[in-house]
Design a protein around this motif. Structure first.
Motif, short mmCIF file in Angstrom:
data_model
loop_
_atom_site.label_atom_id
_atom_site.label_comp_id
_atom_site.label_asym_id
_atom_site.label_seq_id
_atom_site.Cartn_x
_atom_site.Cartn_y
_atom_site.Cartn_z
N LEU A 505 0.93 -1.11 0.00
CA LEU A 505 -0.01 0.01 0.12
C LEU A 505 1.01 1.31 -0.09
CD1 LEU A 505 -2.70 -1.07 2.86
CD2 LEU A 505 -3.05 -1.02 0.39
N HIS A 506 2.09 1.13 0.10
CA HIS A 506 3.08 2.43 0.46
C HIS A 506 2.91 3.32 1.44
CE1 HIS A 506 4.45 1.00 -3.83
NE2 HIS A 506 2.92 1.06 -4.32
N GLN A 511 0.29 2.71 10.26
CA GLN A 511 -0.97 3.21 10.00
C GLN A 511 -2.11 2.37 9.88
OE1 GLN A 511 1.24 5.81 6.60
NE2 GLN A 511 -0.92 6.13 6.60
N ILE A 512 -1.79 0.99 9.91
CA ILE A 512 -2.64 -0.01 9.77
C ILE A 512 -2.65 -1.09 10.77
CG2 ILE A 512 -3.26 0.06 7.28
CD1 ILE A 512 -1.71 -2.06 6.73
N GLU A 529 -11.71 -0.44 3.13
CA GLU A 529 -10.94 -0.19 4.44
C GLU A 529 -9.68 0.29 4.08
OE1 GLU A 529 -11.03 0.38 8.49
OE2 GLU A 529 -12.78 0.17 7.13
N LEU A 530 -8.92 -0.37 3.40
CA LEU A 530 -7.45 -0.23 3.13
C LEU A 530 -7.08 1.14 2.33
CD1 LEU A 530 -6.19 -3.83 2.13
CD2 LEU A 530 -6.04 -2.63 4.57
N LEU A 531 -8.22 1.51 1.54
CA LEU A 531 -7.71 2.62 0.76
C LEU A 531 -7.97 3.88 1.48
CD1 LEU A 531 -9.65 1.72 -2.68
CD2 LEU A 531 -7.34 2.19 -2.31
N GLU A 532 -8.61 3.77 2.85
CA GLU A 532 -8.89 4.99 3.51
C GLU A 532 -7.52 5.38 4.20
OE1 GLU A 532 -11.84 4.63 6.70
OE2 GLU A 532 -13.38 3.95 5.35
N TYR A 533 -6.50 4.49 4.03
CA TYR A 533 -5.34 4.84 4.62
C TYR A 533 -4.27 5.03 3.85
CZ TYR A 533 -7.87 2.54 8.48
OH TYR A 533 -8.88 2.56 9.28
#
Length: 711
Positions: A505-506, A511-512, A529-533
């Protein structure tokens, strides 16, 4: 200019508030163009309209007096003084000139006009009774002065009263409403009082023509006229004239040639044939709106209409409200002035933009404009599309239960009644939104920070229950599916895969890190959900996401299902925990409403309903035999397996959920042993979320189980 704000002290139901007794009993913020006052009966809508009428006056010179009943009264004590303040804003240069000596400034430094009515009870002379002294002033309160002359006239409002009998109102007579309207219309103003109005000239000519007819002979004998015949009789009836006394002389007239007398003799008809109340009411509204002068260059040009839906069917209501809204649709141009309407009609509420609604609840006026709520622009657009007449009953309730489907909508009233909490007696509305977008509707009850800063005591406290479900399928569902070689999967980030997922996710793994061991039931939900970070500028390839899914995929297990339920529950709670208001979230923890009922002690009754609807044409004896076999089979299964077997026909859509709910509600109400049903409803743990939803909007749960059973 327009009426921006209304403040009321000790008028009708609105007392003085605050420790020092100087806070208004109610403050109403108005939209500059269109306003719809909504609330249950006795919410105070008429008091608000009357307060404006008393302070600003009406164009038709309605005889409005302040009486003893207008002073706030409680526990036998009545206030001796009341005050009403209207604040008008956005005055143009001409208006500012007219009201120059009374002007103040708002917080932004713009012109503002405060018009203030005060009324006091005074002891009458000789100690007999009391009188009420009333005065209307404008300007800063410490240096206000009387508002009179042209300034007073400009502020007058156009008013349509409620519960009108249009047929009587449009008929001629000494108290003719039509005459009141017409004499206030500019067409009937006489610039030169020494000359006749054109209508007076017309009637003078008509009177002359009528008189000539009665003076003309109706036979070959020239002197045989109706007037002569009447005069001959009068000569016989009266004494003989002496000296300069004139002989009695009759004269036929249509009406005295005086404008007020002419107007009082006019009637207004829609057509030559009799019309119904609805059609006459529309004609009456059209007549009242004659006083709404679209070319008016000064003043608020305010129109107030109470119970506009009176005698009108829904389509007529829609046409009327749409027309009035279109008159004010051009923001900032003041087309058609400002409207303030009251209604009890869900149809009108549904056809009015949410931002134009003012909801009255427990003595507080809650404007729904964007500056007063937490609703976003998207929320307003969504609600404008979906807030129809079946949902706007939320504006007329003492409490609201939001549900997502027909089954809950049909069953909850019956369950509440059997619990001893009939919703209709508590003024509770059930709103079926038909989806899971509860948050958009619930935010109607949220207030903006600026509102709460100014009115900290005015948080919206209407009790609201949200009834939904986690919608996480139980193990038996997947076990049933797996027989068809459909292996169920879930997705979760474990501690050992955290670093790899973050690199894809770079982003930094910190952050997660909080997502570790949280379970996702679908790839789409996990990806969202992952795209929010991630950084919006960072492009993540489909291959990267495929590799993330591969490394986080796990075979579903009982433990993972429980984790998925907990994750979904926590996510739901987090969405509602920061919302303002008296909002209670309740959800079915195991699956759906029907599955929860199938898990409860009502499962045999529910199974019977589902079976009967599946086999409507089966012979009665055979049906009874098969039901007995079904009951025995179900009783041998675990609660979860049993519930899944009962629910499966609904899952496969072999029967309708709404139909099942309707028939099940009927069986519950007619069951031979109502106390047993009530005991289950009051104690079964699987039905607790329904029970809590009902209690929340009907005054709260009983203090203990014994009182619960006896309620």
């Amino acid at each position: 200019m327009y009426l921006k704000e209304l403040r009321i002290w000790n008028f009708r139901k609105y007392a003085v508030l605050g420790e020092e007794g100087n806070t208004p009993g109610i403050t109403v913020h108005f939209h500059k163009n269109f306003n719809l006052l909504i609330g249950e009966n006795d919410a105070g809508k008429t008091a608000i309209i009357d307060a404006i009428k008393l302070t600003l006056g009406t164009t038709s010179d309605d005889n409005i007096k302040i009486t003893e009943e207008d002073f706030f009264s409680k526990d036998g004590t009545t206030a001796t003084e009341l005050k009403i303040e209207c604040i008008l804003s956005e005055l143009d240069a001409v208006e500012a000139g007219v009201f120059f000596e009374w002007l103040t400034f708002d917080e932004q430094g713009n012109y503002e006009l405060k018009v203030r009515l005060t009324a006091k009870k005074q002891q009458a002379n000789l100690g007999i009774g009391e009188r009420i002294d009333r005065v209307i002033k404008a300007g800063p309160e410490i240096s206000s002065s009387r508002l009179e002359g042209l300034a007073r006239e400009i502020l007058r409002t156009t008013y349509l009263k409620p519960l009108r009998n249009a047929e009587i109102e449009l008929q001629p007579g000494i108290r003719s409403r039509l005459a009141q309207i017409l004499k206030s219309h500019p067409a009937f103003f006489k610039k030169d009082r020494s000359t006749l109005h054109p209508l007076e000239e017309t009637f003078e000519e008509a009177n002359a023509a009528v008189e000539r007819f009665f003076e003309d002979s109706y036979s070959e004998q020239a002197d045989k006229t109706i007037k002569n015949q009447l005069n001959q009789y009068l000569i016989e009836f009266f004494n003989k004239p002496l000296d300069d006394e004139s002989k009695p002389d009759s004269k036929f007239k249509i009406t005295p040639v005086e404008l007020n007398a002419i107007l009082r003799r006019l009637s207004l008809l829609l057509e030559d044939v009799p019309s119904g109340l609805g059609s006459l009411n529309l004609l009456f509204i059209a007549a009242e709106l004659l006083l709404l002068d679209e070319d008016l260059t000064s003043g608020p040009n305010l129109t107030m209409i109470e119970e506009i839906e009176a005698h009108l069917h829904p389509q007529a209501q829609l046409r009327l409200i749409k027309y009035l809204q279109e008159k004010v649709s051009k923001e900032g141009e003041g087309i058609g002035g400002q409207f303030i309407l009251t209604t009890h009609s869900p149809t009108l509420a549904a056809s009015t933009k949410l931002e134009h609604i003012i909801l009255l609840h427990k003595g507080i006026a809650y404007p729904m404009g964007s500056e007063h709520t937490e609703l976003s622009e998207d929320d307003y657009e969504f609600l404008e599309r979906f807030l129809d007449a079946t949902k706007t009953n939320l504006f007329f309730a003492k409490g609201v239960i939001f549900v997502e489907g027909d089954a809950e909508n049909l069953l909850l009233p019956t369950i509440a009644e059997l619990m001893g909490r009939p919703l209709h007696k508590f003024g509770v509305s059930i709103v079926n939104i038909g989806n899971t977008a509860f948050k958009r509707y619930v935010k109607i009850y949220s207030r903006s920070q600026s509102w709460l800063t100014r009115y900290p005591e005015a948080e919206f406290k209407m009790p609201v229950s949200v009834v939904t479900d986690l919608d996480i399928r139980p193990w038996h569902y997947y076990e049933d599916k797996s027989r068809k070689s459909q292996e169920p999967n879930i997705y979760l980030v474990k501690q050992e895969t955290l670093d790899s997922v973050a690199k894809k996710l770079h982003i930094k793994k910190e952050q997660i890190s909080h997502l570790v061991n949280k379970v996702y039931g679908t790839q789409a939900g996990f990806k969202e959900e992952l795209l929010e970070y991630t950084d919006s500028d960072t492009k993540i390839s489909q291959q990267d996401f495929k590799e993330i899914f591969d490394m986080t995929r796990n075979v579903l297990s009982l433990e993972n299902i429980d984790a998925l339920k907990e994750f979904k529950a926590e996510k739901l709670r987090s969405e509602y925990e920061n919302l303002q208001g008296d909002i209670l979230l309740n959800f079915a923890k195991n699956w759906t409403l029907e599955y929860e009922i199938a898990l409860s002690d009502l499962y045999l009754l529910f199974a019977k309903v589902v079976y009967n609807l599946q086999h409507p044409n089966l012979e009665a004896t055979k049906k009874q035999q098969e039901l007995l076999v079904l009951y025995k089979t179900l009783q041998e299964l675990s609660p979860e397996a049993r519930a899944y077997q009962i629910y499966k026909p609904l899952l496969k859509k072999n029967v309708s959920k709404a139909t099942v709910a309707q028939y099940f509600a009927s069986i519950l109400k007619s069951y031979r042993d109502p106390n047993t049903i009530k005991e289950i409803l009051l104690t079964d743990s699987n039905l607790k979320y329904l029970r809590d939803s009902i209690y929340h909007v009907t005054g709260g749960a009983p203090k203990d189980a014994d009182s619960q059973r006896q309620s």
